[in-house]
Every structure is written in structure tokens, then in C-alpha cells.
Design a protein around this motif. Structure first.
Motif: not given
Length: 476
Positions: A155-181
């Protein structure tokens, strides 16, 4: 810090380079030679201050001692032999460990390591037997039950990953997943010729993650597959040495993907607000984060007990009544075989997981109370269609917790006495008498029941096909 075996080898290497005995180096840094010997053999971890003293005495930087590379090719073989002799595969043979002496020729050491590699390879080829797979899956399900299906580190690792690409709320976008990669040094590439035994392929050499075509229905699936591939890297997974390890890795990457698509903080806030209004619903949770009904129901099980204070159960059931996935920590008695495995077992015909198939309209959730030998449960079931058959997804709670959910007012009620066979597994006596020995049906056999998995490095993956795919794309 590097692993103790490599660290010990590097200390010994630089001590010998400096022309010092164990006692001489130990005296210089203030410890007994016997204690230093334990460190060189990887059996004791030295303090950082001691490492600094050793480095100064042998005339090298501390970073040289802490390097992850064995100091010599022979040292690398000795480290590998030590690790392999500690493996469950070798220890299960009941043979003594061999400690390589200074006089053992390099060729002999290399032959021993080669034998161990072959032993490990053959063990990996044999790990995907149906019985072992079922036992390993049962053990993993029982372990997750003790954890309330909750993994706080992921849970902590995932929270850090989504915060790291600026995701705040709503559905996670393909763009955010690309940024994680990209942050991990990978490019997402969509191809039409993935090996048939794979869902995705990660090329570690060239920093590429190959996925199915972007045009396939359901964007959630592609986001999830990409996140699962990234999770292997973030969780530092190594090639699985057993089927149990393979299943544990698969569970962890699925958990990570779900925790990214439905982040902890946002999910708990959403579910807590719905609970306060006594309006919890899997379909609302699903729509809020743009995922499938199954993904939302499974994610609900991660959070329900730890954050909402309620035990739950989850079922994925085929149209034939077979249970494909199941979890419970609320006492619901799932059907099992003699090994404790639930996979493929038939659930009661009176449970909502099966009665929901009988509805004329299946566009909405179906609600039902079911009285069972272990108590009364409220369930919400949604049916769907896969490529080959229909299935149902059920999320349920004990009667006392039904007050928090939309659909609690349903008048649908059934009674189940399973595992008593008189409940639903035996035909009525008059019908049985009429037809016994007067019919001969041709059974439909699921092909996967008898078909062995390809025996490659990863269970179920054909290495020949995989490597041919990588060769074909490596020059692009």
C-alpha cells in the motif's frame, strides 16, 4: 549494504592482498581473529565503524568492501555454491554441505556449481504440477486470510508511486502509468505478437515493457498489466524458485496494480463516506476509479477489514458453478477438496453467485440474504461475460454488516445447508429413480485440467517462444 556472503569474501580478498592473517587484522581493529573469520564466512554482520577500521587497515575505501560484486571469479563460485546448498531443493536431499577448501581446484568448484544449477533447473521444471500448484495456492490463501487480505508495505509503495507522478484523485490515467514506467527506465510498447503464454513481457536489457495492442477493449486491463510489470521491479522480485514463490509474486504484483488504480487514501475516504451514509456499493466504487467490477470487489476485500472494520467474502464463479477465486474472513464455509483447495469446487446452487444467473436482466447488481450453517450473509452479485463463458462476481458480509450497504432492503432470501449433499447436490429421490441407469451423457472436460503447463523459467511460460519474441524485437 551488500549481502553478507559477498561482503565476507571481499574482506578476505583485501586482507590477503594486504598480506595480513586473521589474527593480525583482528588485532589491528580490536576484535578476535575468530570473530573476523565469522564475518569473512558471511555468518556475522560487522558494524559500520568496524568496516571503516578494516578498510583503513587494508588500505581501501569502505565502498570497495561494500561493492555488490564478488572480488574474484572463484569467490563468485564459492558464494553461489553456498547459496545453492542452503536452498530447499538441496536440503531436501539430506546431503551434507561441502565447504570449498583453498586446495580445491577451480574446475572442481565450477563442476559442483554446475551440478547445482542443473538440479535447480530440473526442480523448476517440475514445480508446476497441478497438485503442488493447488497446495501452494491454498497455503497462500490461508496466509492472506490471517492478514485480512491487507499488505501495508505494498500500500505504501503504491501510494508513493502515484504521488510521484502527480496523481491526486479520480481514475489513474494511461499517461500517469507511462510516467511511472519512465521513472523506472522503461518504455511501454504495444505489439500484436506477444507469446501466447504471456500477458506482457519485460525486456530488462533494453528497458521495454511489451503489452497487447492499445486498441483492445477495456483500458483498465492495459493499465493493470503495465503496473504489474512495473511491480516486479519495484518489489525486487527474482526469478521464482518454486511454484509457491511464483504465486506469491503474482499476488503481490496484482495487489500493487490494484493499489495504484484505487489508491489507499482516496479509496478509504470514498468508502468511509459511503458507509457513513449507509450506501456502500461495489458498483459505485468501480465507477469512481474506472476499473472492472471484479477489480473493485477484490480491492474492497483489501480495505474492508483493516479500514472499515468488517469481515467480508469474495467469489468469482463460472456459469457451471465452479469457484475460480475465493476469499473469506467472515466465516463463510467455502467448498474445498481434501487438500483444502477451493479452486474448481462447486458452490451451492442456492448462493447468489449462482442464482444471479437465472435473472432475466443482469445489468444491475443482484442482492440476496442466504442462511447457512455458519450464519446469515448478505451478498451483492454482478454477472459478466468472458471470452468463453459467463461468470459472476460476489461480494458479501455477515448479516450484521448488511446495514451499511445499498440493497440491504432486498426480500431475496435463500437457505443453504451445504456441504450437506442433500442441499443441492443430490437429485430428488423420485427424479433419480426415474432416470438412474437410463441416460449416458457425454461430459464436457475442461482442457486445462489435464494439460501440463509449459515448463520454462516461469511457470506457464514457453521459454522458446519467449526468447524468439525478444530476439525479433531487440533490433527495433
Amino acid at each position: 549494504m551488500t549481502d553478507l556472503a559477498t561482503l565476507g569474501q571481499r574482506i578476505r580478498h583485501f586482507r590477503n592482498e594486504a598480506g595480513l592473517t586473521l589474527d593480525q587484522l583482528g588485532s589491528a581493529v580490536g576484535i578476535a581473529g575468530s570473530q573476523l573469520s565469522l564475518m569473512e564466512n558471511g555468518r556475522r554482520e560487522p558494524r559500520l565503524s568496524l568496516l571503516q577500521g578494516i578498510a583503513g587497515t587494508v588500505g581501501v575505501p569502505v565502498s570497495d568492501l561494500l561493492s555488490e560484486q564478488p572480488p574474484t571469479p572463484r569467490a563468485a563460485l564459492e558464494i553461489e555454491l553456498d547459496r545453492m546448498q542452503k536452498s530447499a531443493v538441496y536440503q531436501g536431499l539430506g546431503l551434507p554441505a561441502i565447504r570449498p577448501s583453498r586446495t580445491m581446484p577451480d574446475e572442481t568448484l565450477a563442476s559442483l556449481v554446475g551440478l547445482h544449477r542443473e538440479l535447480a533447473r530440473r526442480a523448476r521444471e517440475a514445480i508446476a504440477t497441478p497438485e503442488e500448484a493447488r497446495r501452494a495456492n491454498t497455503e497462500l490463501r490461508q496466509f492472506m486470510r490471517t492478514q485480512d487480505n491487507y499488505m501495508p508495505e505494498i500500500e505504501e509503495l503504491a501510494e508513493e508511486a502515484v504521488r510521484g507522478v502527480g496523481h491526486v484523485n479520480g481514475a489513474l490515467t494511461h499517461r500517469s502509468v507511462n510516467l511511472m514506467a519512465k521513472k523506472l527506465g522503461f518504455e511501454l510498447i504495444f505489439v500484436n505478437d506477444l507469446p501466447h503464454s504471456t500477458r506482457s513481457v519485460t525486456d530488462l536489457e533494453n528497458g521495454r515493457i511489451y503489452l497487447p495492442p492499445a486498441s483492445i477493449p477495456g483500458g483498465h486491463g492495459l493499465r493493470s498489466m503495465a503496473l504489474q510489470a512495473l511491480a516486479h521491479r519495484l518489489l525486487d522480485h527474482q526469478e521464482p524458485s518454486s511454484y509457491a514463490e511464483f504465486l506469491r509474486q503474482r499476488l503481490e504484483i496484482n495487489y500493487f496494480a490494484a493499489a495504484c488504480l484505487m489508491p489507499l487514501t482516496q479509496s478509504v475516504e470514498f468508502l468511509s463516506a459511503a458507509k457513513a451514509e449507509r450506501n456502500l456499493a461495489v458498483e459505485d466504487f468501480r465507477d469512481a476509479f474506472g476499473v472492472t467490477h471484479e477489480a473493485a470487489a477484490l480491492r474492497f476485500t483489501n480495505l474492508a477489514t483493516s479500514h472499515l472494520g468488517m469481515p467480508v467474502h469474495f467469489l468469482r464463479v463460472g456459469e457451471d458453478g465452479a469457484l475460480y477465486k475465493g476469499y473469506e474472513n467472515d466465516g463463510l464455509q467455502l467448498p474445498t477438496d481434501v487438500t483444502g483447495s477451493t479452486e474448481g469446487q462447486l458452490v451451492c446452487r442456492h448462493w447468489s453467485a449462482r442464482t444471479a444467473f437465472g435473472r432475466a436482466s443482469r445489468t444491475t447488481e443482484f442482492y440476496q440474504y442466504t442462511d447457512t450453517p455458519t450464519g446469515t450473509y448478505w451478498c451483492s452479485t454482478q454477472t459478466g461475460t468472458a471470452s468463453s463463458e459467463e461468470f459472476s462476481i460476489t461480494f458479501g458480509v455477515p448479516f450484521a454488516d448488511s446495514k451499511w450497504f445499498r440493497g440491504r432492503e432486498t426480500t431475496n432470501r435463500a437457505t443453504s445447508t451445504c456441504p450437506d449433499e442433500n442441499c443441492c447436490r443430490r437429485p430428488a429421490a423420485d427424479v433419480s429413480k426415474r432416470w438412474v441407469h437410463k441416460a449416458w451423457p457425454s461430459a464436457k472436460l475442461h482442457a486445462h485440467i489435464l494439460a501440463p503447463l509449459p515448463s520454462g523459467t516461469f511457470p506457464g511460460v514457453d521459454d522458446t517462444e519467449l526468447y524468439a519474441f525478444l530476439d525479433a524485437h531487440s533490433g527495433e
